[in-house]
Design a protein around this motif. Sequence first.
Motif, PDB file in Angstrom:
ATOM      1  N   SER A 165       0.810  -1.216   0.000  1.00 20.56           N
ATOM      2  CA  SER A 165       0.000   0.000   0.000  1.00 20.56           C
ATOM      3  C   SER A 165       0.843   1.265   0.000  1.00 20.56           C
ATOM      4  CB  SER A 165      -0.939   0.003   1.206  1.00 20.56           C
ATOM      5  OG  SER A 165      -0.196   0.070   2.401  1.00 20.56           O
ATOM      6  N   ASN A 166       2.142   1.144   0.230  1.00 19.77           N
ATOM      7  CA  ASN A 166       3.007   2.324   0.269  1.00 19.77           C
ATOM      8  C   ASN A 166       3.657   2.640  -1.073  1.00 19.77           C
ATOM      9  OD1 ASN A 166       2.513   2.870   2.930  1.00 19.77           O
ATOM     10  ND2 ASN A 166       4.247   1.699   3.672  1.00 19.77           N
ATOM     11  N   ARG A 167       3.454   1.806  -2.065  1.00 24.76           N
ATOM     12  CA  ARG A 167       4.060   2.055  -3.368  1.00 24.76           C
ATOM     13  C   ARG A 167       3.381   3.241  -4.044  1.00 24.76           C
ATOM     14  NH1 ARG A 167       4.064  -3.589  -6.333  1.00 24.76           N
ATOM     15  NH2 ARG A 167       1.883  -3.447  -5.755  1.00 24.76           N
ATOM     16  N   GLU A 168       4.126   3.920  -4.887  1.00 26.83           N
ATOM     17  CA  GLU A 168       3.586   5.073  -5.599  1.00 26.83           C
ATOM     18  C   GLU A 168       3.044   4.651  -6.953  1.00 26.83           C
ATOM     19  OE1 GLU A 168       6.313   8.325  -5.794  1.00 26.83           O
ATOM     20  OE2 GLU A 168       6.804   8.177  -3.669  1.00 26.83           O
ATOM     21  N   VAL A 169       2.042   5.360  -7.436  1.00 28.63           N
ATOM     22  CA  VAL A 169       1.472   5.096  -8.754  1.00 28.63           C
ATOM     23  C   VAL A 169       2.581   5.277  -9.794  1.00 28.63           C
ATOM     24  CG1 VAL A 169      -0.171   5.938 -10.478  1.00 28.63           C
ATOM     25  CG2 VAL A 169      -0.834   5.814  -8.066  1.00 28.63           C
ATOM     26  N   PRO A 170       2.721   4.336 -10.724  1.00 32.56           N
ATOM     27  CA  PRO A 170       3.765   4.463 -11.750  1.00 32.56           C
ATOM     28  C   PRO A 170       3.547   5.702 -12.621  1.00 32.56           C
ATOM     29  CG  PRO A 170       2.848   2.243 -11.713  1.00 32.56           C
ATOM     30  CD  PRO A 170       1.986   3.074 -10.827  1.00 32.56           C
ATOM     31  N   VAL A 171       4.641   6.348 -12.970  1.00 24.90           N
ATOM     32  CA  VAL A 171       4.618   7.531 -13.825  1.00 24.90           C
ATOM     33  C   VAL A 171       5.353   7.185 -15.113  1.00 24.90           C
ATOM     34  CG1 VAL A 171       5.342   9.941 -14.064  1.00 24.90           C
ATOM     35  CG2 VAL A 171       4.568   9.070 -11.835  1.00 24.90           C
ATOM     36  N   ILE A 172       4.692   7.378 -16.248  1.00 25.35           N
ATOM     37  CA  ILE A 172       5.258   7.073 -17.557  1.00 25.35           C
ATOM     38  C   ILE A 172       5.447   8.382 -18.318  1.00 25.35           C
ATOM     39  CG2 ILE A 172       4.947   5.800 -19.720  1.00 25.35           C
ATOM     40  CD1 ILE A 172       5.132   4.019 -17.150  1.00 25.35           C
ATOM     41  N   ASP A 173       6.650   8.565 -18.870  1.00 22.31           N
ATOM     42  CA  ASP A 173       6.988   9.768 -19.624  1.00 22.31           C
ATOM     43  C   ASP A 173       6.789   9.497 -21.113  1.00 22.31           C
ATOM     44  OD1 ASP A 173       8.277  11.869 -20.996  1.00 22.31           O
ATOM     45  OD2 ASP A 173       9.664  12.182 -19.331  1.00 22.31           O
ATOM     46  N   MET A 174       5.762  10.079 -21.689  1.00 25.44           N
ATOM     47  CA  MET A 174       5.424   9.861 -23.095  1.00 25.44           C
ATOM     48  C   MET A 174       6.561  10.269 -24.029  1.00 25.44           C
ATOM     49  SD  MET A 174       2.794   8.939 -24.927  1.00 25.44           S
ATOM     50  CE  MET A 174       1.861   9.205 -26.390  1.00 25.44           C
ATOM     51  N   GLN A 175       7.246  11.356 -23.705  1.00 22.61           N
ATOM     52  CA  GLN A 175       8.334  11.820 -24.578  1.00 22.61           C
ATOM     53  C   GLN A 175       9.467  10.805 -24.672  1.00 22.61           C
ATOM     54  OE1 GLN A 175       8.479  14.444 -26.737  1.00 22.61           O
ATOM     55  NE2 GLN A 175       6.312  14.464 -26.180  1.00 22.61           N
ATOM     56  N   ARG A 176       9.727  10.087 -23.598  1.00 20.71           N
ATOM     57  CA  ARG A 176      10.775   9.051 -23.644  1.00 20.71           C
ATOM     58  C   ARG A 176      10.356   7.875 -24.512  1.00 20.71           C
ATOM     59  NH1 ARG A 176      13.015   8.848 -17.451  1.00 20.71           N
ATOM     60  NH2 ARG A 176      14.043  10.884 -17.531  1.00 20.71           N
ATOM     61  N   LEU A 177       9.040   7.673 -24.655  1.00 21.99           N
ATOM     62  CA  LEU A 177       8.552   6.591 -25.515  1.00 21.99           C
ATOM     63  C   LEU A 177       8.584   6.969 -26.992  1.00 21.99           C
ATOM     64  CD1 LEU A 177       5.480   5.333 -23.447  1.00 21.99           C
ATOM     65  CD2 LEU A 177       7.666   4.148 -23.780  1.00 21.99           C
ATOM     66  N   ILE A 178       8.276   8.220 -27.288  1.00 18.57           N
ATOM     67  CA  ILE A 178       8.182   8.606 -28.703  1.00 18.57           C
ATOM     68  C   ILE A 178       9.432   9.311 -29.242  1.00 18.57           C
ATOM     69  CG2 ILE A 178       5.678   8.682 -28.687  1.00 18.57           C
ATOM     70  CD1 ILE A 178       5.805  11.712 -28.484  1.00 18.57           C
ATOM     71  N   ASN A 179      10.282   9.837 -28.372  1.00 12.77           N
ATOM     72  CA  ASN A 179      11.497  10.535 -28.804  1.00 12.77           C
ATOM     73  C   ASN A 179      12.715  10.076 -28.011  1.00 12.77           C
ATOM     74  OD1 ASN A 179      10.258  12.259 -30.749  1.00 12.77           O
ATOM     75  ND2 ASN A 179       9.510  13.547 -29.083  1.00 12.77           N
ATOM     76  N   PRO A 180      13.085   8.803 -28.123  1.00 16.83           N
ATOM     77  CA  PRO A 180      14.259   8.351 -27.362  1.00 16.83           C
ATOM     78  C   PRO A 180      15.532   9.001 -27.910  1.00 16.83           C
ATOM     79  CG  PRO A 180      13.566   6.659 -28.898  1.00 16.83           C
ATOM     80  CD  PRO A 180      12.533   7.758 -28.971  1.00 16.83           C
ATOM     81  N   THR A 181      16.459   9.260 -27.029  1.00 13.75           N
ATOM     82  CA  THR A 181      17.735   9.814 -27.471  1.00 13.75           C
ATOM     83  C   THR A 181      18.657   8.667 -27.871  1.00 13.75           C
ATOM     84  OG1 THR A 181      18.588   9.790 -25.232  1.00 13.75           O
ATOM     85  CG2 THR A 181      17.523  11.823 -25.970  1.00 13.75           C
ATOM     86  N   ASP A 182      19.596   8.948 -28.759  1.00 17.23           N
ATOM     87  CA  ASP A 182      20.495   7.910 -29.267  1.00 17.23           C
ATOM     88  C   ASP A 182      21.484   7.424 -28.222  1.00 17.23           C
ATOM     89  OD1 ASP A 182      19.328   7.994 -31.763  1.00 17.23           O
ATOM     90  OD2 ASP A 182      20.710   9.531 -32.504  1.00 17.23           O
ATOM     91  N   HIS A 183      21.838   8.256 -27.272  1.00 22.30           N
ATOM     92  CA  HIS A 183      22.915   7.918 -26.346  1.00 22.30           C
ATOM     93  C   HIS A 183      22.447   7.311 -25.022  1.00 22.30           C
ATOM     94  CE1 HIS A 183      21.532  11.820 -25.136  1.00 22.30           C
ATOM     95  NE2 HIS A 183      22.290  11.841 -24.079  1.00 22.30           N
TER      96      HIS A 183
END
Length: 146
Positions: A25-43
Amino acid sequence: MAKKKLVTIPSQYVRDDQDCSVASSNREVPVIDMQRLINPTDHDDSMNIELQKLHFAAQEWGFFQLINHGVSCSVVERMKHEIQEFFNLPLEEKNKYEQSPGDTDGFGQLFVVSDEQKLDWADLFYLKTAPPHMRMPVFSKLSCFT
């Protein structure tokens, strides 16, 4: 159910299979970053990390918070307000938009397939918005979804 006087909890709402430990019950709701999914960096491996987080959120939580999605704050706030207005309607009015058998769109519980299955404690309003041809015209009557 909130309108009825109940002495016991209906069996379809009792979940014996849930882990109610303090640790879970102490875990936090997962947060997903849309920009990391659609614009990954090469490095870096940001897309794979985000995909792993998304997989975990879907498998373990069933939902997540999406950030950096590009939807303006005003649109999000208006939608939250309109959804609240719908759920403030009397039950009789909400039931006019009840899910049809075999369909997920509308007001009610999602994926109810039998009288014996376990149900969530909350109702929902499910609505497909894209692609546009999947939208159901009956919901266009609701002022909160126009």
